[in-house]
Motif scaffolding. Structure first.
Motif, short mmCIF file in Angstrom:
data_model
loop_
_atom_site.label_atom_id
_atom_site.label_comp_id
_atom_site.label_asym_id
_atom_site.label_seq_id
_atom_site.Cartn_x
_atom_site.Cartn_y
_atom_site.Cartn_z
N ASP B 28 40.61 49.39 55.01
CA ASP B 28 38.99 48.96 54.46
C ASP B 28 38.01 49.83 55.19
O ASP B 28 36.91 49.44 55.36
CB ASP B 28 38.77 47.63 55.13
N SER B 61 27.92 35.30 63.31
CA SER B 61 29.01 36.07 62.70
C SER B 61 29.66 36.79 63.77
O SER B 61 29.10 37.28 64.72
CB SER B 61 28.34 36.80 61.89
N ALA B 62 31.06 36.87 63.56
CA ALA B 62 31.81 37.37 64.63
C ALA B 62 32.52 38.53 63.78
O ALA B 62 33.05 38.49 62.65
CB ALA B 62 32.63 36.76 65.38
N LEU B 90 38.00 41.73 68.69
CA LEU B 90 38.12 40.73 67.51
C LEU B 90 38.69 41.20 66.15
O LEU B 90 38.88 40.59 65.31
CB LEU B 90 36.56 40.41 67.21
N ALA B 92 41.61 42.49 65.66
CA ALA B 92 42.94 41.78 65.26
C ALA B 92 42.80 40.48 65.84
O ALA B 92 43.92 39.86 66.04
CB ALA B 92 44.16 42.64 65.99
N ALA B 95 42.32 33.11 64.13
CA ALA B 95 41.27 32.15 63.70
C ALA B 95 40.89 31.44 64.90
O ALA B 95 39.62 31.15 65.48
CB ALA B 95 41.68 31.12 62.65
N LEU B 102 33.07 32.21 68.94
CA LEU B 102 31.95 31.91 68.35
C LEU B 102 31.48 30.74 69.29
O LEU B 102 30.49 30.50 69.54
CB LEU B 102 32.10 31.46 66.88
N LEU B 118 34.77 26.74 53.82
CA LEU B 118 35.97 25.96 53.89
C LEU B 118 37.16 26.97 54.23
O LEU B 118 38.20 26.55 54.77
CB LEU B 118 36.09 25.15 52.92
N GLY B 124 42.17 33.27 54.81
CA GLY B 124 42.01 32.12 54.25
C GLY B 124 43.20 31.15 54.98
O GLY B 124 43.75 30.23 54.62
N ALA B 126 41.75 28.87 56.62
CA ALA B 126 40.89 27.64 56.37
C ALA B 126 40.97 26.93 57.60
O ALA B 126 41.11 25.56 57.95
CB ALA B 126 41.63 26.81 55.52
N GLY B 129 36.56 26.78 61.16
CA GLY B 129 35.50 25.81 61.41
C GLY B 129 35.98 24.59 62.23
O GLY B 129 35.39 24.06 63.11
N GLU B 215 50.49 36.83 65.19
CA GLU B 215 50.62 38.22 65.01
C GLU B 215 51.22 38.53 63.53
O GLU B 215 52.07 37.85 63.00
CB GLU B 215 51.89 38.83 65.91
C1 LIG Z 1 46.85 40.13 63.61
C2 LIG Z 1 45.61 40.06 62.94
C3 LIG Z 1 44.97 41.01 62.61
C4 LIG Z 1 43.61 41.11 61.94
N1 LIG Z 1 43.13 42.71 61.56
C5 LIG Z 1 41.79 42.41 61.04
C6 LIG Z 1 41.30 43.71 60.75
O1 LIG Z 1 41.86 44.73 61.22
N2 LIG Z 1 39.99 43.51 60.24
C7 LIG Z 1 39.35 42.41 59.97
O2 LIG Z 1 38.31 42.21 59.42
N3 LIG Z 1 40.02 41.12 59.90
C8 LIG Z 1 41.19 41.22 60.62
N4 LIG Z 1 41.79 39.96 60.90
C9 LIG Z 1 41.37 38.97 60.56
C10 LIG Z 1 40.85 37.99 61.56
O3 LIG Z 1 39.81 38.53 62.43
C11 LIG Z 1 40.25 36.72 60.75
O4 LIG Z 1 38.78 36.71 60.41
C12 LIG Z 1 40.43 35.43 61.54
O5 LIG Z 1 41.64 35.12 61.80
C13 LIG Z 1 39.68 34.00 61.00
O6 LIG Z 1 40.59 33.62 60.15
P1 LIG Z 1 40.30 33.49 58.53
O7 LIG Z 1 39.73 34.71 58.06
O8 LIG Z 1 41.53 33.08 58.31
O9 LIG Z 1 38.99 32.20 58.32
P2 LIG Z 1 38.80 30.82 58.10
O10 LIG Z 1 39.47 29.98 58.85
O11 LIG Z 1 39.76 30.88 56.61
O12 LIG Z 1 37.50 30.80 57.80
C14 LIG Z 1 36.83 29.26 57.65
C15 LIG Z 1 35.40 29.71 57.97
O13 LIG Z 1 35.13 29.96 59.17
C16 LIG Z 1 34.05 30.92 59.48
N5 LIG Z 1 34.42 31.96 59.97
C17 LIG Z 1 35.75 32.64 59.91
N6 LIG Z 1 35.82 33.90 60.51
C18 LIG Z 1 34.30 34.15 61.02
C19 LIG Z 1 33.80 35.29 61.46
N7 LIG Z 1 34.32 36.24 61.81
N8 LIG Z 1 32.38 35.09 62.02
C20 LIG Z 1 31.59 33.80 61.53
N9 LIG Z 1 32.29 33.00 60.76
C21 LIG Z 1 33.99 33.05 60.59
C22 LIG Z 1 33.68 31.04 57.94
O14 LIG Z 1 32.55 30.10 57.53
C23 LIG Z 1 34.78 30.74 57.18
O15 LIG Z 1 34.40 30.45 55.62
C24 LIG Z 1 43.11 40.00 61.63
C25 LIG Z 1 43.59 38.82 61.89
C26 LIG Z 1 44.91 38.82 62.48
C27 LIG Z 1 45.67 37.75 63.02
#
Ligand SMILES: Cc1cc2nc3c(=O)[nH]c(=O)nc-3n(C[C@@H](O)[C@H](O)[C@H](O)COP(=O)(O)OP(=O)(O)OC[C@H]3O[C@@H](n4cnc5c(N)ncnc54)[C@H](O)[C@@H]3O)c2cc1C
Ligand SMILES: Cc1cc2nc3c(=O)[nH]c(=O)nc-3n(C[C@H](O)[C@H](O)[C@H](O)COP(=O)(O)OP(=O)(O)OC[C@H]3O[C@@H](n4cnc5c(N)ncnc54)[C@H](O)[C@@H]3O)c2cc1C
Lengths: 321, 253
Positions: B28, B61-62, B90, B92, B95, B102, B118, B124, B126, B129, B215
């Motif tokens: 990305d 936002s994180a 953050l 990696a 949720a 946050l 959601l 995804g 979910a 929140g 992981e």
């Molecule tokens: C091992 C691993 C590696 C990863 N590597 C990367 C990476 O290299 N780059 C990358 O971009 N992501 C990466 N991620 C993604 C990770 O940081 C996700 O953003 C995080 O797991 C949140 O889960 P989700 O996206 O399923 O959010 P969900 O739980 O589906 O989100 C639900 C709601 O929570 C809120 N929310 C979620 N995330 C955030 C946020 N960051 N800030 C504010 N509100 C938020 C939003 O309102 C969202 O609609 C990685 C995750 C893992 C487990």
């Protein structure tokens, strides 16, 4: 031990709970089932679950658990998890699970691997297979840190008829819980449906469904022309209805209608799981999408990779010819 | 009403995604990004509640430095100020870690209402929140399609499966996860974009000791299990062939 949290409402077991049980039985570990509710309805569900080849069924019976609330269920199942100390906790990925299971896992200091479609050993660990990026990829995700590890399984990922049944019914035991007064902050009302649907797409023989690939409401005429040429009803993915381009009762999917027509033609629809569950039972599925990797092609019988603005007029012309 | 909205930055839907070299995330680096779709609806709902009941909308936002883009966009649409949580760990994060980061940044603000989407369009899970509600010790409800506020209480319409709904009420402070389609979105105006430049963005460093509980071992393209008959050719050739097979092979028209 794998603890499966089953789901019931008014004494009716959610079918998806059998699927979570099948996922657990695959692992060759002892399985127990917990289910919450109140009174006779719960007892009936407990007896029904006892048919499965499992160690035991725990019924968590409390008047305040008769109807589901997130606070009530988190508190009750946190007590069960703490007391029974499972290695894993499995659930079906229903709307109810989405609501309380992440909080339950957080309450006991763990996290949930959500929406899994499979589970398999990998390098001495257990890998949970789950879609990512709206189904464009799948990932193997492993739990890190101490047990219990929580996972929820997408509906349809396991076949309920693969359930192993026990020679004799499994023992059903009551698991007593106390809920602090005021512990449940949500007050719920009776579930309802919006005013009766004006169109019943379940009766349609042919459906032309349109997704976000259509770009704007002004292009819907093209889709309607194709539907007319095929003698089909027009339907849509959720974003089209969310934008108000078509009424809600034309939405296909988990939060819309479930259909199984002779012909389902998907135009500019990516094929997210929430859409697929509403149409994958169709007899013949055709997908037109400009992205050859779109997940919709995974369920399609016939596919055309191309721009719908070129392909749809061509289909209309070919039908005329 | 003091309202927080959590927004996540995700890769735009149109971006041709590829798995990265480590096979644990997507490539990305050169991608274009946008606000996670349900989060845009959550923001809109917060702005509408502010219009009705007064108060303040704070966007949270994180993520890495690039997440500043969605924060700016939310401010341009009308949010009053922002909290941006940054931290190497953050990148990696799962949720639970994101929720912890946050929660730490939001706790002292004493928000009366926290809105999230959601689920995210990328991972995804979910649950960010829902976990955040637990960490803040406030009640929650998910997949919300309407929000009513009266006398310090919320009455919200929760979406159930298959076209069913349910009203749920609870006291504030509370957290709601918002479903796409709850309202019609507004877009940033030029005036909003200009005004956003002067709005406060508080940058908070995430704790370094967040512990992952999940992981990603590998990300891959799903194996095809179905034999799809892919019809090639120019649009008119493909269309003619499709009509032929639908008539003669599938016999559905
Ligand atoms: C091992 C691993 C590696 C990863 N590597 C990367 C990476 O290299 N780059 C990358 O971009 N992501 C990466 N991620 C993604 C990770 O940081 C996700 O953003 C995080 O797991 C949140 O889960 P989700 O996206 O399923 O959010 P969900 O739980 O589906 O989100 C639900 C709601 O929570 C809120 N929310 C979620 N995330 C955030 C946020 N960051 N800030 C504010 N509100 C938020 C939003 O309102 C969202 O609609 C990685 C995750 C893992 C487990
Ligand atoms: C709890 C929950 C419930 C949901 N319920 C439903 C539901 O009931 N029904 C539903 O549909 N969704 C539902 N969703 C949303 C779902 O997850 C997807 O976001 C949605 O289905 C995506 O719609 P889409 O395929 O039209 O849009 P996108 O995912 O944006 O896909 C658009 C597609 O069009 C293609 N395209 C773009 N331009 C063209 C062109 N010119 N020619 C050809 N192809 C083109 C693109 O390649 C892409 O594949 C739900 C989500 C959640 C979380």
């Amino acid at each position: 031990m794998v603890l499966v949290i089953a789901e019931q409402r008014d004494g009716v077991l959610n079918n998806a709970s059998w699927e979570a049980l099948v996922a657990a039985q695959q692992l060759d570990e002892p399985v127990r089932v917990a289910v919450a509710g109140a009174g006779d309805g719960l007892a009936a569900v407990g007896a029904e679950l006892a048919a499965a080849d499992v160690e035991s069924i725990l019924t968590v019976d409390h008047p305040e658990l008769e109807s589901y609330t997130p606070d009530g269920f988190v508190a009750a199942f946190a007590a069960v998890v703490t007391d029974t100390a499972p290695d894993r906790v499995f659930l079906a990925h229903t709307y109810q699970t989405r609501e309380f299971a992440p909080r339950l896992a957080a309450r006991v200091g763990r996290s949930l691997i959500a929406d899994c479609v499979g589970v398999r050993p990998r390098d001495g660990r257990l890998a949970f297979v789950r879609p990512m990026f709206q189904g464009k990829f799948v990932a193997d995700v492993a739990a890190a840190g101490p047990a219990p590890h929580f996972a929820s399984f997408q509906i349809g990922a396991f076949r309920p008829d693969a359930l192993e049944r026990g020679a004799a019914p499994a023992p059903v035991t009551a698991f007593p819980v106390t809920l602090e007064p005021g512990a449940i902050r949500q007050q719920i009302e009776v579930p309802f449906q919006e005013a009766k649907q004006a169109v019943d797409l379940t009766q349609a023989e042919r459906i032309v469904a349109v997704g976000r690939g259509i770009k704007g409401r002004e292009h819907l005429g093209l889709v309607e022309s194709l539907a007319t040429a095929l003698g089909a009803e027009v339907a849509a993915s959720r974003p089209i209805c969310d934008s108000g381009w078509l009424p809600m009762d034309r939405q296909i999917g988990s939060s819309g209608q479930t259909v199984a027509p002779k012909l389902y033609l998907a135009l500019g629809i990516s094929g997210a799981i929430q859409h697929l569950v509403g149409m994958k039972g169709s007899r013949t599925i055709v997908a037109v999408n400009k992205d050859a990797d779109a997940p919709i092609f995974e369920v399609a019988d016939y596919g055309i990779v191309g721009d719908l603005f070129d392909v749809v007029p061509a289909i209309i012309a070919a039908l005329d010819a | 009403m003091k309202i927080a909205v959590c927004v996540k930055q995700v890769v735009t839907r149109e971006w041709p995604l590829r798995v990265d070299e480590a096979r644990t995330w997507v490539e990305d680096r050169d991608a274009s990004f946008e606000m996670n779709e349900p989060d845009a609806y959550a923001l809109e709902e917060a702005l509408r509640l502010r219009e009705q009941h007064g108060g303040e909308v704070v966007v949270c936002s994180a993520g890495p430095a690039r997440a500043a883009q969605v924060v700016r966009e939310a401010l341009a649409r009308g949010a009053d100020r922002a909290i941006r949580v940054e931290g190497g760990g953050l990148a990696a994060a799962d949720a639970a870690m994101v929720a912890e980061a946050l929660a730490a940044a939001m706790r002292d603000e004493q928000f009366e209402l926290v809105l999230t989407g959601l689920q995210s369009d990328d991972q995804g899970f979910a649950q960010t929140g829902v976990v955040l509600a637990e960490l803040l010790g406030i009640p929650h409800a998910t997949i919300i399609m309407e929000v009513q506020v009266a006398d310090g209480r919320l009455r919200v319409k929760r979406e159930l499966e298959g076209g069913w709904f349910q009203w749920v009420s609870m006291p504030t402070p509370a957290l709601l996860t918002i479903q796409s389609g709850i309202n019609q979105l507004r877009y940033a105006t030029l005036k909003g974009i200009m005004a956003a430049k002067r709005k406060e963005v508080r940058v908070v460093e995430a704790a370094a000791d967040l512990v992952p509980r999940q992981e990603i071992l590998e990300i891959r393209v799903p194996e095809k299990t179905k034999q799809t008959h892919m019809i090639a050719g120019s649009p008119s050739e493909a269309a003619a062939e499709l009509v032929k097979v639908l008539r003669e092979e599938a016999r559905v028209i």
